[in-house]
Design an enzyme around this catalytic site. Sequence first.
Site, PDB file in Angstrom:
ATOM      1  N   SER A  63       0.803  -1.078   0.113  1.00 43.83           N
ATOM      2  CA  SER A  63      -0.108   0.053   0.032  1.00 43.83           C
ATOM      3  C   SER A  63       0.849   1.396  -0.046  1.00 43.83           C
ATOM      4  CB  SER A  63      -1.001  -0.084   1.175  1.00 43.83           C
ATOM      5  OG  SER A  63      -1.909   0.983   0.635  1.00 43.83           O
ATOM      6  N   HIS A  68       2.401  14.996   4.881  1.00 43.22           N
ATOM      7  CA  HIS A  68       2.237  16.363   4.461  1.00 43.22           C
ATOM      8  C   HIS A  68       2.714  17.070   5.697  1.00 43.22           C
ATOM      9  CE1 HIS A  68       0.878  19.318   1.641  1.00 43.22           C
ATOM     10  NE2 HIS A  68       0.573  20.025   2.701  1.00 43.22           N
ATOM     11  N   CYS A  83      -1.155  -3.859   3.912  1.00 44.72           N
ATOM     12  CA  CYS A  83      -2.240  -5.105   3.553  1.00 44.72           C
ATOM     13  C   CYS A  83      -1.104  -6.187   4.024  1.00 44.72           C
ATOM     14  CB  CYS A  83      -2.669  -5.093   2.174  1.00 44.72           C
ATOM     15  SG  CYS A  83      -3.739  -3.991   1.613  1.00 44.72           S
TER      16      CYS A  83
END
Length: 122
Positions: A63, A68, A83
């Site tokens: 994944s 940010h 996952c």
Amino acid sequence: MKQLGKHIILELWGCENQALDDQPGIEKMLVDAVKACGATLICVKTHKFSPQGVTGVAVLSESHISIHTWPELRYAAMDVFTCGEHVTPHDTIPEIQKFLKPEKIDVMDIKRGIIEVDEVKE
């Protein structure tokens, strides 16, 4: 019940301003976090904003890890979504702490894709 993915959301407060604006440092932190959790790195992409701030993502076979930053607020928002049974998102936290040095971390755990075991087609 089976869980398809593990997702943690990190709210990182009181981080070092310079680290939050250090694009190469953030790239290295993402790579180190990937190694720490046992994931498989596909690529890392970051962008440096003007006058400040960095956004980035480590794309994983399992994944992603994203960040940010807001250096002016000493804040970073991160997602670690994985996952597979062999990857542990919480293992990324020490690497993130080592680089960003947050005064406070809020961690939210989300179980993704909860399904009944008999629904899983092997």
